[in-house]
Enzyme design. Structure first.
Site, mmCIF file in Angstrom:
data_model
loop_
_atom_site.group_PDB
_atom_site.id
_atom_site.type_symbol
_atom_site.label_atom_id
_atom_site.label_comp_id
_atom_site.label_asym_id
_atom_site.label_seq_id
_atom_site.Cartn_x
_atom_site.Cartn_y
_atom_site.Cartn_z
ATOM 1 C CD GLN A 104 45.353 -45.756 -19.218
ATOM 2 O OE1 GLN A 104 45.370 -46.683 -20.029
ATOM 3 N NE2 GLN A 104 44.503 -45.715 -18.218
ATOM 4 C CG ASN A 105 42.658 -39.365 -20.014
ATOM 5 O OD1 ASN A 105 42.469 -40.502 -20.439
ATOM 6 N ND2 ASN A 105 42.040 -38.898 -18.948
ATOM 7 C CG HIS A 122 48.596 -43.579 -23.805
ATOM 8 N ND1 HIS A 122 47.370 -44.099 -23.454
ATOM 9 C CD2 HIS A 122 49.502 -44.569 -23.573
ATOM 10 C CE1 HIS A 122 47.522 -45.355 -23.046
ATOM 11 N NE2 HIS A 122 48.805 -45.668 -23.097
ATOM 12 C CB CYS A 130 58.625 -32.527 -37.152
ATOM 13 S SG CYS A 130 59.545 -33.055 -38.628
ATOM 14 C CB CYS A 133 63.511 -31.889 -37.234
ATOM 15 S SG CYS A 133 62.077 -30.791 -37.218
ATOM 16 C CB CYS A 156 58.096 -30.169 -40.014
ATOM 17 S SG CYS A 156 59.265 -29.275 -38.986
ATOM 18 N N GLY A 196 38.719 -43.884 -13.739
ATOM 19 C CA GLY A 196 38.172 -43.744 -15.096
ATOM 20 C C GLY A 196 38.956 -44.480 -16.156
ATOM 21 C CD GLU A 226 31.523 -50.244 -17.636
ATOM 22 O OE1 GLU A 226 30.405 -49.742 -17.736
ATOM 23 O OE2 GLU A 226 32.122 -50.782 -18.565
ATOM 24 C CB ALA A 243 35.651 -39.503 -12.136
HETATM 25 N N1 APR Z 1 33.367 -41.546 -14.106
HETATM 26 C C1 APR Z 1 34.043 -42.693 -13.793
HETATM 27 N N2 APR Z 1 34.334 -43.649 -14.715
HETATM 28 C C2 APR Z 1 33.919 -43.429 -15.981
HETATM 29 C C3 APR Z 1 33.213 -42.277 -16.382
HETATM 30 C C4 APR Z 1 32.937 -41.309 -15.376
HETATM 31 N N3 APR Z 1 32.272 -40.173 -15.656
HETATM 32 N N4 APR Z 1 32.956 -42.361 -17.717
HETATM 33 C C5 APR Z 1 33.474 -43.543 -18.131
HETATM 34 N N5 APR Z 1 34.042 -44.183 -17.084
HETATM 35 C C6 APR Z 1 34.771 -45.468 -17.089
HETATM 36 C C7 APR Z 1 34.188 -46.507 -18.006
HETATM 37 O O1 APR Z 1 33.234 -47.281 -17.324
HETATM 38 C C8 APR Z 1 35.435 -47.344 -18.355
HETATM 39 O O2 APR Z 1 35.660 -48.339 -17.374
HETATM 40 O O3 APR Z 1 36.073 -45.181 -17.582
HETATM 41 C C9 APR Z 1 36.581 -46.325 -18.270
HETATM 42 C C10 APR Z 1 37.063 -45.899 -19.633
HETATM 43 O O4 APR Z 1 37.681 -47.015 -20.234
HETATM 44 P P1 APR Z 1 38.236 -46.896 -21.734
HETATM 45 O O5 APR Z 1 37.198 -46.286 -22.607
HETATM 46 O O6 APR Z 1 38.797 -48.232 -22.096
HETATM 47 O O7 APR Z 1 39.403 -45.811 -21.643
HETATM 48 P P2 APR Z 1 40.873 -46.039 -21.097
HETATM 49 O O8 APR Z 1 40.920 -47.079 -20.040
HETATM 50 O O9 APR Z 1 41.434 -44.705 -20.768
HETATM 51 O O10 APR Z 1 41.641 -46.591 -22.401
HETATM 52 C C11 APR Z 1 43.029 -46.757 -22.295
HETATM 53 O O11 APR Z 1 43.064 -47.223 -24.674
HETATM 54 O O12 APR Z 1 42.270 -46.666 -26.729
HETATM 55 C C12 APR Z 1 43.372 -46.561 -25.900
HETATM 56 O O13 APR Z 1 45.019 -44.886 -25.913
HETATM 57 C C13 APR Z 1 43.688 -45.130 -25.585
HETATM 58 O O14 APR Z 1 44.449 -44.174 -23.515
HETATM 59 C C14 APR Z 1 43.482 -45.025 -24.094
HETATM 60 C C15 APR Z 1 43.656 -46.461 -23.636
#
Ligand code: APR
Length: 265
Positions: A104-105, A122, A130, A133, A156, A196, A226, A243
């Site tokens: 998702q990153n 994402h 652009c 185009c 662009c 994560g 968490e 992680a």
């Molecule tokens: N190691 C493991 N887990 C971690 C760490 C770490 N170092 N740091 C944070 N976390 C966990 C947090 O506890 C949380 O559960 O990663 C999770 C991050 O959750 P979000 O902040 O909601 O991120 P994500 O799930 O990727 O969001 C999904 O939401 O805002 C949109 O497009 C954006 O891609 C993103 C999507």
């Protein structure tokens, strides 16, 4: 935790189609804030700023906000480096255990760590696209034009259309190719590593659900600081911690188990 990691090693050794789904939490140790943890990006910036409707109302305003987040270090993707968790997943792919990494990153860190089979669910914030185009341009070149005052709203170079970071804003569709590959990989998957992510955003959060409801269901291993929003419904194994620590230990034990020894760099 040790026993759980040993169990995950055995599951991965036996896996025929292991897939990973990662979220912002895998990159926090690279200095990129996640979104929903305390102090995360959404505690500092209104998520509505990253909606396509608001972007289209005033693209120049978004680009200036993005530049200020980058310059303040709040959201500076270009300066981040992959961490041990990114390298561990790249190694898992080289061991031919991990077949696909859906992220998702938008920070490009999996690719920089050496992962090849990466699905950018994402998009990617290191590129600008652009809206007319579809020409792509490195985002740092667009930001340089913005900083030099050459243009108020990045355009662009080819057709003059409005440029947007090539990441999926709220209200935009997931790239069709990413969605298709993710669905195919979910159906083939027998083991899913969820790392994560809070699993609060769909359709990405649908992936662990899809692998659980198919026959036979896949084994879902969640690695998170968490428990995610869906851990009770989807996670067979929940490893709570950071992680990079968990993934570094996991890959070290896995390499010993499969007889590969090399430094994790
Ligand atoms: N190691 C493991 N887990 C971690 C760490 C770490 N170092 N740091 C944070 N976390 C966990 C947090 O506890 C949380 O559960 O990663 C999770 C991050 O959750 P979000 O902040 O909601 O991120 P994500 O799930 O990727 O969001 C999904 O939401 O805002 C949109 O497009 C954006 O891609 C993103 C999507």
């Amino acid at each position: 935790m040790q026993e759980q990691i040993d169990n995950v090693v055995e599951i991965l050794v036996k896996a025929k189609n292991a897939v990973a789904l990662t979220g912002a939490g895998i990159s926090t140790e690279s200095g990129i804030p996640d979104f929903r943890s305390p102090g995360g990006l959404w505690s500092k910036v209104d998520p509505g700023e990253f909606s396509i409707d608001r972007f289209l109302q005033n693209p120049g305003r978004f680009w200036r906000l993005n530049l200020s987040l980058k310059q303040s270090g709040e959201f500076d993707l270009a300066s981040a480096e992959p961490n041990l968790a990114h390298f561990a997943l790249a190694k898992l792919e080289r061991l031919d255990i991990l077949k696909c990494l859906i992220t998702q990153n938008v920070d490009n860190l999996h690719q920089r760590a050496g992962s090849v089979e990466v699905v950018e669910f994402h998009g990617n914030f290191l590129r600008a696209v652009c809206m007319k185009c579809k020409t792509l341009e490195p985002i740092n070149e667009v930001e340089e034009r913005l900083m030099s005052g050459q243009e108020d709203t990045p355009r662009c170079l080819k057709c003059g259309g409005i440029l947007k970071p090539d990441a999926i804003f709220f209200g935009e569709a997931i790239p069709a190719r990413a969605l298709m590959i993710s669905q195919i990989q979910s159906q083939k998957c027998d083991t899913l590593l969820v790392i994560g992510t809070s699993l609060q955003v769909f359709p990405a959060a649908q992936i662990p659900i899809a692998v659980k409801v198919k026959t036979p269901p896949a084994t879902v291993i969640e690695i998170n600081r968490e428990p995610s929003a869906l851990h009770k419904q989807v996670s067979d194994i929940l490893l709570v911690g950071t992680a990079s620590e968990i993934m570094a230990e996991l890959i070290e034990k896995l390499e010993k188990r499969v007889g590969v020894t090399s430094a994790l760099n």
